[in-house]
Write a protein that holds these residues in place. Structure first.
Motif: not given
Length: 331
Positions: A225-226, A228-230, A233
């Protein structure tokens, strides 16, 4: 000499059933099913089991209890070899390719010496143990910080005043059986003051209040999840500020400054608000301005160290008696 090709021995004493063929030991063919192998093993095990043996001849293998015991061990070794599909596959390959002597040794002892416990379970238990230790260690550090702040007069006076305003310390005196000792009342007041400090003071950095999502187990589970989030962003950053050329906001400016300073998010959050305002006023998100600020901080640090008496003593010692100097001391 070990690297030279050696003569193929075929069946050896230290592999599987030794010089005997495991199929012949159980009296089955190479095409026998697992059920047939298990049935043959049970019949022979009942016949040659040491507890059931009563002195009858052991049929072709000698006579006596010792011969029956050795026969039973051979039967058990044959069954252990043929009951597992992977082991049976390796054994069949050895029968078909007896010349590959070292390969058979490798596969045989690799299976025998391999850990019986699943590696995934070992890794999971290790990660859980580290996570539990990590969480309780953070709680210990957080409680140490609260105890320290409760001993500082500045914070203790403020917390005591808030407790009095909320009516937590102005309770009526207890009488009769419910009356408590002074020590119990003092401990209760101490807990009230610590609770107020916990609620009113936001501790940041290494002594901040631990969160369950910060431990190793949750970090590993949330890693996709982190990532994909990065990635989302980072694509947004490239689109807004590189392609479209938008101006940076306050959060973006502070992010660039933190990257220049090579500080983690928790370290940067522990800074005072006036320090961050100074960073924004001096426009440190611009590389040239940050380089000037960095040189100023280095010069200021050098001046402080030059005026520090301890630093002066250290430099004097390095000059007169530092490492690498040969001195003669009278005493």
């Amino acid at each position: 000499a070990a690297l030279l090709p050696r003569q193929a021995r075929g069946l050896t004493d230290r592999l599987y059933c030794g010089r005997r063929v495991c199929y012949d030991v159980l009296g089955v063919s190479r095409q026998a099913s697992k059920a047939e192998i298990a049935r043959a093993y049970r019949q022979l095990a009942r016949q040659y089991h040491p507890d059931r043996y009563r002195g009858e001849p052991a049929g072709g293998e000698g006579s006596g209890a010792q011969a029956a015991h050795e026969k039973f061990l051979l039967i058990a070794a044959a069954y252990e070899t043929l009951k597992d599909e992977e082991t049976r596959k390796d054994y069949d390959y050895m029968l078909d390719h007896p010349e590959e002597y070292y390969r058979h040794y490798y596969h045989y002892y690799r299976r025998r010496l391999a850990p019986k416990v699943d590696v995934t379970i070992v890794i999971l238990v290790t990660v859980c143990a580290i996570s539990v230790f990590q969480f309780f260690s953070w709680w210990s550090s957080y409680n140490e910080a609260i105890n320290y702040l409760a001993s500082v007069p500045k914070y203790r006076i403020q917390a005591t005043e808030i407790a009095r305003q909320q009516g937590l310390l102005n309770k009526t005196k207890e009488k009769g059986k419910n009356r408590r000792s002074k020590e119990e009342i003092r401990e209760e007041e101490e807990e009230i003051i610590k609770d107020i400090i916990k609620n009113k003071i936001d501790i940041k950095g290494g002594y901040q209040k631990p969160k369950i999502y910060d431990i190793l187990l949750f970090q590993i589970l949330l890693a996709p999840f982190y990532w994909c989030k990065y990635i989302v962003w980072y694509c947004w950053w490239i689109y807004c500020f590189t392609i479209k050329g938008q101006e940076y906001g306050v959060e973006e400016k502070l992010y660039i400054i933190r990257r220049y300073m090579k500080m983690s998010q928790s370290q940067f959050d522990s800074l005072e608000d006036h320090q961050k305002e100074t960073f924004l006023e001096r426009q440190l998100w611009i590389r040239e301005n940050y380089e000037v600020y960095k040189r100023e901080q280095e010069e200021e640090l050098k001046k402080k160290m030059a005026m520090d008496p301890r630093w002066k003593r250290y430099r004097r010692w390095m000059k007169n008696e530092g490492p690498g100097r040969l001195t003669f001391i009278d005493d």
